[in-house]
Design a protein around this motif. Structure first.
Motif, mmCIF file in Angstrom:
data_model
loop_
_atom_site.group_PDB
_atom_site.id
_atom_site.type_symbol
_atom_site.label_atom_id
_atom_site.label_comp_id
_atom_site.label_asym_id
_atom_site.label_seq_id
_atom_site.Cartn_x
_atom_site.Cartn_y
_atom_site.Cartn_z
ATOM 1 N N ASN A 289 -6.036 4.982 -9.314
ATOM 2 C CA ASN A 289 -5.888 3.735 -8.556
ATOM 3 C C ASN A 289 -4.739 3.737 -7.559
ATOM 4 O O ASN A 289 -4.493 2.720 -6.921
ATOM 5 C CB ASN A 289 -5.667 2.560 -9.514
ATOM 6 C CG ASN A 289 -6.831 2.354 -10.444
ATOM 7 O OD1 ASN A 289 -7.957 2.670 -10.107
ATOM 8 N ND2 ASN A 289 -6.564 1.830 -11.607
ATOM 9 N N GLU A 290 -4.029 4.841 -7.401
ATOM 10 C CA GLU A 290 -2.808 4.806 -6.606
ATOM 11 C C GLU A 290 -2.574 6.137 -5.894
ATOM 12 O O GLU A 290 -2.881 7.189 -6.426
ATOM 13 C CB GLU A 290 -1.633 4.503 -7.542
ATOM 14 C CG GLU A 290 -0.330 4.247 -6.874
ATOM 15 C CD GLU A 290 0.725 3.855 -7.895
ATOM 16 O OE1 GLU A 290 0.828 2.650 -8.194
ATOM 17 O OE2 GLU A 290 1.426 4.752 -8.390
ATOM 18 N N GLY B 97 -7.787 -8.737 -10.740
ATOM 19 C CA GLY B 97 -6.640 -9.089 -9.922
ATOM 20 C C GLY B 97 -6.992 -9.747 -8.613
ATOM 21 O O GLY B 97 -6.295 -9.581 -7.623
ATOM 22 N N GLY C 299 -9.463 -9.041 -6.608
ATOM 23 C CA GLY C 299 -9.980 -8.101 -5.645
ATOM 24 C C GLY C 299 -11.317 -8.404 -5.155
ATOM 25 O O GLY C 299 -11.819 -8.155 -4.161
ATOM 26 N N GLU D 252 -12.600 -4.290 -7.655
ATOM 27 C CA GLU D 252 -13.248 -5.590 -7.535
ATOM 28 C C GLU D 252 -13.403 -6.215 -8.914
ATOM 29 O O GLU D 252 -13.726 -5.540 -9.880
ATOM 30 C CB GLU D 252 -14.608 -5.434 -6.853
ATOM 31 C CG GLU D 252 -14.497 -5.100 -5.396
ATOM 32 C CD GLU D 252 -15.808 -5.144 -4.694
ATOM 33 O OE1 GLU D 252 -16.614 -6.038 -5.019
ATOM 34 O OE2 GLU D 252 -16.037 -4.293 -3.845
ATOM 35 N N GLU E 198 -2.105 1.101 -3.475
ATOM 36 C CA GLU E 198 -2.867 0.890 -4.701
ATOM 37 C C GLU E 198 -4.277 0.440 -4.359
ATOM 38 O O GLU E 198 -4.473 -0.425 -3.505
ATOM 39 C CB GLU E 198 -2.170 -0.176 -5.548
ATOM 40 C CG GLU E 198 -2.852 -0.483 -6.844
ATOM 41 C CD GLU E 198 -2.103 -1.556 -7.621
ATOM 42 O OE1 GLU E 198 -2.700 -2.077 -8.583
ATOM 43 O OE2 GLU E 198 -0.962 -1.880 -7.277
ATOM 44 N N ARG E 199 -5.249 1.028 -5.028
ATOM 45 C CA ARG E 199 -6.643 0.620 -4.843
ATOM 46 C C ARG E 199 -6.905 -0.562 -5.780
ATOM 47 O O ARG E 199 -6.652 -0.475 -6.978
ATOM 48 C CB ARG E 199 -7.594 1.756 -5.185
ATOM 49 C CG ARG E 199 -9.052 1.389 -5.022
ATOM 50 C CD ARG E 199 -9.994 2.545 -5.350
ATOM 51 N NE ARG E 199 -9.814 3.628 -4.418
ATOM 52 C CZ ARG E 199 -9.403 4.857 -4.766
ATOM 53 N NH1 ARG E 199 -9.137 5.132 -6.016
ATOM 54 N NH2 ARG E 199 -9.260 5.807 -3.859
ATOM 55 N N ARG E 200 -7.382 -1.648 -5.231
ATOM 56 C CA ARG E 200 -7.720 -2.810 -6.030
ATOM 57 C C ARG E 200 -9.174 -2.704 -6.471
ATOM 58 O O ARG E 200 -10.054 -2.461 -5.640
ATOM 59 C CB ARG E 200 -7.535 -4.107 -5.226
ATOM 60 C CG ARG E 200 -6.123 -4.364 -4.808
ATOM 61 C CD ARG E 200 -5.394 -5.014 -5.943
ATOM 62 N NE ARG E 200 -3.993 -5.169 -5.583
ATOM 63 C CZ ARG E 200 -3.308 -6.261 -5.842
ATOM 64 N NH1 ARG E 200 -3.893 -7.278 -6.429
ATOM 65 N NH2 ARG E 200 -2.042 -6.314 -5.537
#
Length: 98
Positions: free
Chosen positions: A70-71, A96, A98, A93, A89-91
């Motif tokens: 994720n990062e 959080g 997203g 869906e 950082e990849r959010r």
């Protein structure tokens, strides 16, 4: 009196040179950080090659790349030699907001 005017003139010139040097370093640092930020975002979206291409597009070279699920954290060196680091950082869906 002439000596005082000469001293004041010299002081103004030295002060201007110092301010110019500091301003140049701040600009170099900002450009390097912008390149790192862009490279990190490209890297988290599309991988190392995209991060390297984005660094080059911003007059920098990718000198470090670390990725997890994720990062992504990157390090770049600008054309002026300034080093900067950024993390993106990849959010996911549904998590959080997203």
């Amino acid at each position: 009196m002439i000596a005082l005017i000469g001293f004041a003139g010299a002081f103004i010139v030295i002060a201007a040179l110092l301010v110019g040097g500091v301003t140049g370093r701040v600009i170099d640092r900002s450009r390097a950080q912008a390149a790192a930020d862009a490279a990190a975002l490209a890297g988290v979206a599309e991988g190392r090659a995209a991060a390297a291409a984005m660094a080059l597009a911003n007059d920098a070279v990718l000198t470090g790349f670390a990725a997890t699920d994720n990062e992504v954290t990157v390090e770049v060196r600008s054309a002026e030699g300034t080093v900067a680091e950024a993390t993106a950082e990849r959010r996911l869906e549904g998590f959080g907001g997203g």
